[in-house]
Motif scaffolding. Sequence first.
Motif, short mmCIF file in Angstrom:
data_model
loop_
_atom_site.label_atom_id
_atom_site.label_comp_id
_atom_site.label_asym_id
_atom_site.label_seq_id
_atom_site.Cartn_x
_atom_site.Cartn_y
_atom_site.Cartn_z
N UNK A 194 0.83 -1.20 0.00
CA UNK A 194 0.00 0.00 0.00
C UNK A 194 0.87 1.25 0.00
N UNK A 195 0.50 2.20 -0.83
CA UNK A 195 1.23 3.46 -0.90
C UNK A 195 0.27 4.63 -0.68
N UNK A 196 0.78 5.69 -0.08
CA UNK A 196 -0.06 6.87 0.12
C UNK A 196 -0.16 7.72 -1.14
N UNK A 197 0.70 7.44 -2.12
CA UNK A 197 0.70 8.28 -3.33
C UNK A 197 0.73 7.48 -4.63
N UNK A 198 0.34 6.21 -4.55
CA UNK A 198 0.35 5.39 -5.76
C UNK A 198 -0.65 4.26 -5.59
N UNK A 199 -0.98 3.60 -6.69
CA UNK A 199 -1.94 2.50 -6.63
C UNK A 199 -1.36 1.32 -5.86
N UNK A 200 -2.18 0.66 -5.06
CA UNK A 200 -1.71 -0.50 -4.31
C UNK A 200 -1.48 -1.71 -5.20
N UNK A 201 -0.71 -2.64 -4.69
CA UNK A 201 -0.49 -3.92 -5.37
C UNK A 201 -1.06 -5.02 -4.48
N UNK A 202 -1.96 -5.82 -5.02
CA UNK A 202 -2.67 -6.82 -4.24
C UNK A 202 -2.11 -8.23 -4.44
N UNK A 203 -2.52 -9.10 -3.54
CA UNK A 203 -2.26 -10.54 -3.65
C UNK A 203 -0.76 -10.87 -3.74
N UNK A 204 0.01 -10.19 -2.91
CA UNK A 204 1.44 -10.46 -2.82
C UNK A 204 1.71 -11.27 -1.56
N UNK A 205 2.86 -11.91 -1.50
CA UNK A 205 3.22 -12.65 -0.30
C UNK A 205 3.83 -11.68 0.71
N UNK A 206 3.26 -11.66 1.89
CA UNK A 206 3.68 -10.75 2.95
C UNK A 206 5.18 -10.83 3.21
N UNK A 207 5.68 -12.04 3.39
CA UNK A 207 7.07 -12.21 3.79
C UNK A 207 8.05 -11.94 2.66
N UNK A 208 7.65 -12.18 1.44
CA UNK A 208 8.54 -11.85 0.32
C UNK A 208 8.88 -10.37 0.31
N UNK A 209 7.86 -9.53 0.52
CA UNK A 209 8.07 -8.08 0.52
C UNK A 209 8.86 -7.66 1.76
N UNK A 210 8.44 -8.14 2.91
CA UNK A 210 9.09 -7.75 4.16
C UNK A 210 10.56 -8.14 4.16
#
Length: 232
Positions: free
Chosen positions: A205-221
Motif C-alpha cells: 500500500x502506498x499513500x501516493x500510488x496505486x496498491x499492489x494486491x495478492x502479494x506474499x507478505x514475507x517476500x516483501x518484508x
Amino acid sequence: MDKISFLKQYRKNIEFVSNKDIHNIGKEEIPENWLEILIETDKSKKKEKLIALWNSVCEKELSNTISYLKEYLLEFELIIDNGQYAVLYSVLSENDEILYYEGGIPNNPVYISDMQQDWLHVPITVKNFYEKLHNGFYYLPSRAMGLVPITNITHFREHEWRILEDLDEPLGINLETTYGFFENGMGGYVAIDLNNCADDVATLWFTNDNPEYNLNFWDIVDEWIVIGLQDS
C-alpha cells in the motif's frame, strides 16, 4: 560520537542494560529463551544462539534477512527505554556504516493494543514473529523500514487515505479489517486484510500510488528489511 550519545538523539531515555543487571531480570519481563542468549558471554556462541532463534521462528519467511545478519551483525545488546526492554542490533551496511536496529522483546503487548480483538485472525507466521522473536524489528532512528511494534500497527480504518480518490481500480481490501504491519517511512506499507490473508497474502500500500494486491507478505518484508540493512 559514541554509541549512546548517537542513540540519545532519538531516544533521550535509552540506556544499556549491563550483564550484571540482566541476571536480575525476571522471566515475566523477558522470555527465558532470550535471557539465555543475552547472558551468554562468548560473543561467537551468543551470535550463534541468536541466529538459531531467528531460524526457529522464521527461517523460511526471512531467509535473506537472517543471511544478512549472520554475515554483517557486529553485536547486539539489551537496552531499556521508558521501562520497555528491547534488543539493539549493530549491523554493518554496504557502505561500511554501522546501522542500529531495534527488536522489541516479545512480552504480550497485544493485550494493551488495538489489535487485541483481531489478533486471533492474524496469520500464524506473523503472530509467531511477534510472540516468539520480536515485537517489531526496525531501524531505530526512524522507527521504520521494518515490522512495527504491535502498539504502532496501523489500522487502516483510522486514517484518511487521499489515494482512495485517485485509484485506477476499485479498492481491493476492506479498510475495516486491514492492518499495516510494515512501514518503510516514506508512505509505503505492507498490509494484511484479515478477511483475506490465507497463505500470508498481503497488499503493498502506498499513500501516493496505486496498491499492489495478492502479494506474499514475507517476500516483501524480507526484501525491504534487507534493503534497509544495506543502506538505511
